[in-house]
Design an enzyme around this catalytic site. Structure first.
Site, PDB file in Angstrom:
ATOM      1  N   GLU A   1      19.013 -38.963 101.865  1.00  0.00           N
ATOM      2  CA  GLU A   1      19.311 -40.250 102.735  1.00  0.00           C
ATOM      3  C   GLU A   1      20.720 -40.241 102.852  1.00  0.00           C
ATOM      4  O   GLU A   1      21.225 -40.755 104.018  1.00  0.00           O
ATOM      5  CB  GLU A   1      18.699 -41.521 102.008  1.00  0.00           C
ATOM      6  CG  GLU A   1      19.182 -42.719 103.117  1.00  0.00           C
ATOM      7  CD  GLU A   1      18.318 -43.889 102.501  1.00  0.00           C
ATOM      8  OE1 GLU A   1      17.049 -43.704 101.930  1.00  0.00           O
ATOM      9  OE2 GLU A   1      18.823 -45.157 102.572  1.00  0.00           O
TER      10      GLU A   1
ATOM     11  N   ARG B   1      14.591 -44.473 108.681  1.00  0.00           N
ATOM     12  CA  ARG B   1      16.180 -43.907 108.322  1.00  0.00           C
ATOM     13  C   ARG B   1      16.242 -42.851 109.659  1.00  0.00           C
ATOM     14  O   ARG B   1      17.110 -41.884 109.179  1.00  0.00           O
ATOM     15  CB  ARG B   1      15.982 -43.239 107.066  1.00  0.00           C
ATOM     16  CG  ARG B   1      15.978 -44.364 106.074  1.00  0.00           C
ATOM     17  CD  ARG B   1      16.801 -45.403 105.818  1.00  0.00           C
ATOM     18  NE  ARG B   1      16.511 -46.376 104.586  1.00  0.00           N
ATOM     19  CZ  ARG B   1      15.732 -47.395 104.929  1.00  0.00           C
ATOM     20  NH1 ARG B   1      15.449 -47.717 105.985  1.00  0.00           N
ATOM     21  NH2 ARG B   1      15.322 -48.048 103.662  1.00  0.00           N
TER      22      ARG B   1
ATOM     23  N   SER C   1      20.972 -45.273  97.796  1.00  0.00           N
ATOM     24  CA  SER C   1      19.561 -44.657  97.519  1.00  0.00           C
ATOM     25  C   SER C   1      20.084 -43.268  97.766  1.00  0.00           C
ATOM     26  O   SER C   1      20.552 -42.737  99.118  1.00  0.00           O
ATOM     27  CB  SER C   1      18.522 -44.949  98.126  1.00  0.00           C
ATOM     28  OG  SER C   1      17.998 -46.137  97.760  1.00  0.00           O
TER      29      SER C   1
HETATM   30  C1  LIG Z   1      24.940 -50.588  96.352  1.00  0.00           C
HETATM   31  C2  LIG Z   1      24.376 -49.827  97.788  1.00  0.00           C
HETATM   32  C3  LIG Z   1      23.108 -50.289  98.121  1.00  0.00           C
HETATM   33  C4  LIG Z   1      22.362 -49.796  99.261  1.00  0.00           C
HETATM   34  N1  LIG Z   1      21.389 -50.500  99.674  1.00  0.00           N
HETATM   35  C5  LIG Z   1      20.810 -49.938 100.879  1.00  0.00           C
HETATM   36  C6  LIG Z   1      19.346 -50.411 101.317  1.00  0.00           C
HETATM   37  O1  LIG Z   1      18.788 -51.302 100.805  1.00  0.00           O
HETATM   38  N2  LIG Z   1      19.008 -49.976 102.487  1.00  0.00           N
HETATM   39  C7  LIG Z   1      19.669 -49.117 103.239  1.00  0.00           C
HETATM   40  O2  LIG Z   1      19.049 -48.728 104.216  1.00  0.00           O
HETATM   41  N3  LIG Z   1      20.722 -48.500 102.808  1.00  0.00           N
HETATM   42  C8  LIG Z   1      21.434 -49.161 101.870  1.00  0.00           C
HETATM   43  N4  LIG Z   1      22.680 -48.499 101.328  1.00  0.00           N
HETATM   44  C9  LIG Z   1      23.335 -47.461 102.374  1.00  0.00           C
HETATM   45  C10 LIG Z   1      24.211 -47.933 103.046  1.00  0.00           C
HETATM   46  O3  LIG Z   1      24.993 -49.116 102.880  1.00  0.00           O
HETATM   47  C11 LIG Z   1      23.577 -48.084 104.410  1.00  0.00           C
HETATM   48  O4  LIG Z   1      23.046 -46.781 104.935  1.00  0.00           O
HETATM   49  C12 LIG Z   1      24.622 -48.393 105.564  1.00  0.00           C
HETATM   50  O5  LIG Z   1      23.959 -48.728 106.857  1.00  0.00           O
HETATM   51  C13 LIG Z   1      25.822 -47.381 105.884  1.00  0.00           C
HETATM   52  O6  LIG Z   1      26.711 -48.276 106.675  1.00  0.00           O
HETATM   53  P1  LIG Z   1      28.401 -47.896 106.762  1.00  0.00           P
HETATM   54  O7  LIG Z   1      28.836 -48.480 107.791  1.00  0.00           O
HETATM   55  O8  LIG Z   1      28.850 -47.686 105.351  1.00  0.00           O
HETATM   56  O9  LIG Z   1      28.102 -46.142 106.868  1.00  0.00           O
HETATM   57  P2  LIG Z   1      28.969 -44.925 106.559  1.00  0.00           P
HETATM   58  O10 LIG Z   1      28.661 -44.487 105.064  1.00  0.00           O
HETATM   59  O11 LIG Z   1      30.421 -45.068 107.040  1.00  0.00           O
HETATM   60  O12 LIG Z   1      28.307 -43.964 107.746  1.00  0.00           O
HETATM   61  C14 LIG Z   1      26.905 -43.566 107.539  1.00  0.00           C
HETATM   62  C15 LIG Z   1      26.565 -42.766 108.632  1.00  0.00           C
HETATM   63  O13 LIG Z   1      26.660 -43.429 109.914  1.00  0.00           O
HETATM   64  C16 LIG Z   1      27.215 -43.029 110.819  1.00  0.00           C
HETATM   65  N5  LIG Z   1      28.153 -44.080 111.577  1.00  0.00           N
HETATM   66  C17 LIG Z   1      28.815 -45.047 111.085  1.00  0.00           C
HETATM   67  N6  LIG Z   1      28.972 -45.924 112.085  1.00  0.00           N
HETATM   68  C18 LIG Z   1      28.692 -45.414 113.341  1.00  0.00           C
HETATM   69  C19 LIG Z   1      28.887 -45.724 114.658  1.00  0.00           C
HETATM   70  N7  LIG Z   1      29.474 -47.054 115.282  1.00  0.00           N
HETATM   71  N8  LIG Z   1      28.216 -45.002 115.443  1.00  0.00           N
HETATM   72  C20 LIG Z   1      27.639 -43.976 115.222  1.00  0.00           C
HETATM   73  N9  LIG Z   1      27.433 -43.375 113.969  1.00  0.00           N
HETATM   74  C21 LIG Z   1      27.958 -44.225 112.939  1.00  0.00           C
HETATM   75  C22 LIG Z   1      28.606 -42.113 110.017  1.00  0.00           C
HETATM   76  O14 LIG Z   1      29.111 -41.200 110.915  1.00  0.00           O
HETATM   77  C23 LIG Z   1      27.554 -41.648 108.908  1.00  0.00           C
HETATM   78  O15 LIG Z   1      26.850 -40.346 109.565  1.00  0.00           O
HETATM   79  C24 LIG Z   1      23.338 -49.009  99.925  1.00  0.00           C
HETATM   80  C25 LIG Z   1      24.573 -48.268  99.764  1.00  0.00           C
HETATM   81  C26 LIG Z   1      25.174 -49.023  98.444  1.00  0.00           C
HETATM   82  C27 LIG Z   1      26.366 -48.233  98.160  1.00  0.00           C
END
Ligand SMILES: Cc1cc2nc3c(=O)[nH]c(=O)nc-3n(C[C@H](O)[C@H](O)[C@H](O)COP(=O)(O)OP(=O)(O)OC[C@H]3O[C@@H](n4cnc5c(N)ncnc54)[C@H](O)[C@@H]3O)c2cc1C
Length: 280
Positions: A274, A157, A204
């Site tokens: 996280e 992570r 998480s």
């Molecule tokens: C129901 C549920 C289940 C989940 N299960 C998991 C799991 O099993 N494993 C896991 O790892 N995560 C899990 N997550 C967490 C989440 O989905 C992940 O961390 C995912 O990678 C976040 O992506 P996002 O586009 O929604 O990011 P956002 O929430 O929009 O952003 C997260 C971070 O990434 C940065 N970011 C986004 N896009 C970019 C880019 N293009 N360049 C630079 N920075 C960027 C943002 O600035 C921010 O700091 C879960 C979440 C939910 C709601």
């Protein structure tokens, strides 16, 4: 690019909390990102908002969305070019259609490709960086360049992208052959039964400390189901926080503090968030 002033951000976080942003910028061509970072003081890159807590007040922040950068292209020999704004589900679907293996364990993570790369998201023993060859970024000097995974420092992570505040524009993945459809269906079912998917949440909340599971530490501390305002430690998965309806940003901050204190008292272990918390 399209710019919307005083944009309501509540629906851009999966926690369904968020106030108004000074501006919301939708990027249409990757070069526009350079212009934005050069001309704004405070920007926040928002992907699908599935890991981000947004303050519920007016914010002096320009939120930037790459969701329109969603191209995906097969380069042959298992190599696939993907833009950062693509929904991760679409990438998994593409590997299914093309019979590529690699992402099965991650199927069902609701983020964007860029968000997963930023977080080095993962599940069931796999991480997204296991399948990445190189990424294309806007770096700390506002330049677009490519970085090979072999030149990067990536751990659980954690990526250099976070420390150096890079913006991910695209990536080249390298997959094996033979998509495991059964595994994907099995893991999706597991997610549906073990995660509180009907309530707003951010997945998480805490990283798993080495050799431990945060969920087990929270149960052992006797706080599963506890609430602060409308924010509850999930009864289905204690490492998830659920918004019961009208939770405030301050409720989330307080419940996180409570969990950390109680777990520390009970086990001596310090939990680390996280989720990404935009500071108030
Ligand atoms: C129901 C549920 C289940 C989940 N299960 C998991 C799991 O099993 N494993 C896991 O790892 N995560 C899990 N997550 C967490 C989440 O989905 C992940 O961390 C995912 O990678 C976040 O992506 P996002 O586009 O929604 O990011 P956002 O929430 O929009 O952003 C997260 C971070 O990434 C940065 N970011 C986004 N896009 C970019 C880019 N293009 N360049 C630079 N920075 C960027 C943002 O600035 C921010 O700091 C879960 C979440 C939910 C709601």
């Amino acid at each position: 690019m399209k710019i919307q002033k005083y944009h309501h951000m509540r629906d851009y976080s999966n926690m369904k909390i968020g106030g108004r942003a000074k501006e919301f910028i939708i990027i249409e061509k990757k070069e526009e990102v350079v212009e934005v970072v050069k001309t704004r003081e405070k920007i926040f890159l928002i992907g699908n908002g599935t890991n981000t807590l947004i303050p519920d007040k007016d914010m002096d922040i320009s939120f930037v969305s790459l969701n329109k950068l969603d191209e995906i292209k097969d380069l042959g020999a298992g190599r696939v070019y993907v833009e950062a704004g693509l929904h991760f589900d679409k990438l998994v679907e593409f590997t299914g259609v093309n019979n590529y293996s690699g992402l099965e364990n991650l199927a069902g993570i609701p983020g964007s490709v860029g968000g997963l790369i930023y977080m080095n998201g993962g599940a069931y023993g796999s991480e997204i960086f296991d399948y990445i060859e190189e990424i294309e970024i806007v770096d700390e000097n506002h330049e677009i360049r490519k970085v090979k995974k072999s030149d990067m420092h990536v751990t659980y992570r954690k990526t250099e992208i976070q420390q150096k505040k890079w913006i991910v524009l695209s990536a080249i993945f390298k997959f094996g052959k033979g998509f495991d459809k059964e595994r994907v269906e099995d893991l999706k079912e597991r997610r549906e039964s073990r995660h509180p998917l009907s309530m707003p949440n951010l997945g998480s909340t805490f990283k798993n400390p080495e050799g431990h599971f945060s969920a087990k530490l929270i149960i052992a501390a006797g706080i599963q189901g506890d609430k602060v305002g409308d924010m509850q430690i999930s009864n289905i998965h204690p490492n998830f926080l659920e918004n019961l309806g009208n939770a405030r940003y301050s409720d989330v901050i307080e419940i996180i503090k409570l969990v950390k204190e109680k777990v520390k008292l009970d086990s001596g272990i310090e939990l680390e968030e996280e989720i990404v918390i935009i500071e108030d």
